[in-house]
Design a protein around this motif. Sequence first.
Motif, PDB file in Angstrom:
ATOM      1  N   PHE A  10       0.822  -1.212   0.000  1.00  0.00           N
ATOM      2  CA  PHE A  10       0.000   0.000   0.000  1.00  0.00           C
ATOM      3  C   PHE A  10       0.858   1.265   0.000  1.00  0.00           C
ATOM      4  O   PHE A  10       2.056   1.214   0.235  1.00  0.00           O
ATOM      5  CB  PHE A  10      -0.985   0.014   1.174  1.00  0.00           C
ATOM      6  N   THR A  13       2.011   6.646   1.352  1.00  0.00           N
ATOM      7  CA  THR A  13       1.519   7.248   2.565  1.00  0.00           C
ATOM      8  C   THR A  13       2.743   7.876   3.224  1.00  0.00           C
ATOM      9  O   THR A  13       3.773   8.039   2.558  1.00  0.00           O
ATOM     10  CB  THR A  13       0.826   6.201   3.473  1.00  0.00           C
ATOM     11  N   ILE A  14       2.633   8.268   4.486  1.00  0.00           N
ATOM     12  CA  ILE A  14       3.852   8.709   5.155  1.00  0.00           C
ATOM     13  C   ILE A  14       4.256   7.666   6.187  1.00  0.00           C
ATOM     14  O   ILE A  14       3.409   6.986   6.764  1.00  0.00           O
ATOM     15  CB  ILE A  14       3.693  10.092   5.840  1.00  0.00           C
ATOM     16  N   GLN A  15       5.545   7.527   6.360  1.00  0.00           N
ATOM     17  CA  GLN A  15       6.073   6.690   7.437  1.00  0.00           C
ATOM     18  C   GLN A  15       5.653   7.354   8.749  1.00  0.00           C
ATOM     19  O   GLN A  15       5.994   8.506   9.008  1.00  0.00           O
ATOM     20  CB  GLN A  15       7.593   6.588   7.323  1.00  0.00           C
ATOM     21  N   GLY A  16       4.884   6.618   9.555  1.00  0.00           N
ATOM     22  CA  GLY A  16       4.347   7.195  10.776  1.00  0.00           C
ATOM     23  C   GLY A  16       5.230   7.028  11.993  1.00  0.00           C
ATOM     24  O   GLY A  16       4.878   7.513  13.076  1.00  0.00           O
ATOM     25  N   GLU A  17       6.360   6.335  11.834  1.00  0.00           N
ATOM     26  CA  GLU A  17       7.147   5.978  13.020  1.00  0.00           C
ATOM     27  C   GLU A  17       8.650   6.167  12.790  1.00  0.00           C
ATOM     28  O   GLU A  17       9.153   6.040  11.675  1.00  0.00           O
ATOM     29  CB  GLU A  17       6.920   4.493  13.358  1.00  0.00           C
ATOM     30  N   PHE A  27       4.520   0.852   1.273  1.00  0.00           N
ATOM     31  CA  PHE A  27       4.757  -0.236   2.214  1.00  0.00           C
ATOM     32  C   PHE A  27       4.571  -1.589   1.546  1.00  0.00           C
ATOM     33  O   PHE A  27       3.618  -1.787   0.786  1.00  0.00           O
ATOM     34  CB  PHE A  27       3.788  -0.163   3.410  1.00  0.00           C
ATOM     35  N   ARG A  29       4.168  -5.285   3.157  1.00  0.00           N
ATOM     36  CA  ARG A  29       4.072  -5.987   4.433  1.00  0.00           C
ATOM     37  C   ARG A  29       4.108  -7.497   4.203  1.00  0.00           C
ATOM     38  O   ARG A  29       3.240  -8.044   3.535  1.00  0.00           O
ATOM     39  CB  ARG A  29       2.784  -5.613   5.179  1.00  0.00           C
ATOM     40  N   SER A  42      -0.289  -5.572  14.152  1.00  0.00           N
ATOM     41  CA  SER A  42      -0.338  -6.203  12.828  1.00  0.00           C
ATOM     42  C   SER A  42      -0.431  -7.718  12.970  1.00  0.00           C
ATOM     43  O   SER A  42       0.161  -8.463  12.181  1.00  0.00           O
ATOM     44  CB  SER A  42       0.899  -5.828  12.014  1.00  0.00           C
ATOM     45  N   SER A  78       7.899  -4.021   5.936  1.00  0.00           N
ATOM     46  CA  SER A  78       7.579  -4.360   7.317  1.00  0.00           C
ATOM     47  C   SER A  78       6.871  -5.705   7.340  1.00  0.00           C
ATOM     48  O   SER A  78       6.849  -6.434   6.354  1.00  0.00           O
ATOM     49  CB  SER A  78       6.729  -3.237   7.927  1.00  0.00           C
ATOM     50  N   GLU A 105      11.648  -2.641   8.795  1.00  0.00           N
ATOM     51  CA  GLU A 105      11.259  -2.713  10.209  1.00  0.00           C
ATOM     52  C   GLU A 105      11.394  -4.162  10.658  1.00  0.00           C
ATOM     53  O   GLU A 105      10.777  -5.054  10.067  1.00  0.00           O
ATOM     54  CB  GLU A 105       9.788  -2.303  10.386  1.00  0.00           C
ATOM     55  N   HIS A 226       0.640   7.873  12.092  1.00  0.00           N
ATOM     56  CA  HIS A 226      -0.475   7.334  11.285  1.00  0.00           C
ATOM     57  C   HIS A 226      -1.680   6.994  12.148  1.00  0.00           C
ATOM     58  O   HIS A 226      -2.828   7.138  11.714  1.00  0.00           O
ATOM     59  CB  HIS A 226      -0.021   6.117  10.473  1.00  0.00           C
ATOM     60  N   VAL A 236      -2.717   2.106   5.620  1.00  0.00           N
ATOM     61  CA  VAL A 236      -2.369   3.537   5.567  1.00  0.00           C
ATOM     62  C   VAL A 236      -1.076   3.791   6.326  1.00  0.00           C
ATOM     63  O   VAL A 236      -0.634   2.950   7.082  1.00  0.00           O
ATOM     64  CB  VAL A 236      -3.463   4.430   6.187  1.00  0.00           C
TER      65      VAL A 236
END
Length: 236
Positions: A10, A13-17, A27, A29, A42, A78, A105, A226, A236
């Motif tokens: 997906f 988006t922005i990396q939230g972490e 991403f 996954r 997750s 991730s 990650e 996020h 997201v």
Amino acid sequence: MMKIPVMEIFGPTIQGEGMVIGQKTMFVRTAGCDYSCAWCDSSFTWDGTGKSVSKQQQDIIDELKSIGGQSFSHVTISGGNPALHKGIGDLVDLCHGEGWKVAVETQATFWQDWLLNIDDITLSPKPPSSKMTTDFVKLDRFMEKLTDANASMKIVVFDETDFKFAEDVHLRYPTVPFYLQVGNDDTTTTDDAYLVSNLLKRFEWLIDLAVASPVMNDVKVLPQLHALVWGNKRGV
Ligand SMILES: C[S@@+](CC[C@H](N)C(=O)[O-])C[C@H]1O[C@@H](n2cnc3c(N)ncnc32)[C@H](O)[C@@H]1O
Ligand SMILES: Nc1nc2[nH]cc(C(=O)O)c2c(=O)[nH]1
Ligand code: SF4
Ligand SMILES: [Mg+2]
């Protein structure tokens, strides 16, 4: 090439972490984890509730392009634990061939030589509240190999015992950039107003602990961005 079990692709988006928070990214996954953290956000990647598809590296590249178009230059891998999968090495090479940067990650339990080719490595050893046990002898060996890499530590904190664990990790690897992350204790609620106010309260609590700790003078304290923007929504 060894195929990769993919759970979802997906973005952008922005990396939230963590170390590249705010970075626009796609991403990928992967499925499967050697851990089963009590609070995993997750868990569908390993508890049987999600469905994965085994994919060739080039098909993942094509899917990234078809979903993200021209609007990205950074890919975050991730999971689950992506380091369970040897085939990611070839995927990283293909991404670099496209001119994209690649982040990973992982909880740092399994070594893969392709980790040395990753642009942004986030290692997230698990604190006691996860109910997982960190093998520090193994982690030492893992960290030694990453001396010249762009790696960071990110510890999720739910309580004071976790904070003590985070202090121990930071003291053990003092030269590795260090991030404290707010734990989300309700990963299923759809009540975003409640979730955000709860996460911000926890963020303030974690800031207070970090501010008061002489061990934590050179750390960054972050929420999951996020989660503040999109709540517990997937993809997201
Ligand atoms: C889902 S994990 C996947 C990568 C790898 N298995 C790991 O744990 O580092 C991605 C990141 O989310 C963090 N995380 C998982 N559940 C969380 C939660 N409930 N609150 C805050 N962070 C969480 C993990 O610690 C990790 O840093
Ligand atoms: N936006 C966004 N940022 C993230 N950073 C780490 C994530 C993850 O689940 O590994 C994640 C995620 O799922 N979404
Ligand atoms: S190591 Fe990561 S993916 Fe695995 S259970 Fe823990 S948080 Fe979830
Ligand atoms: Mg997540």
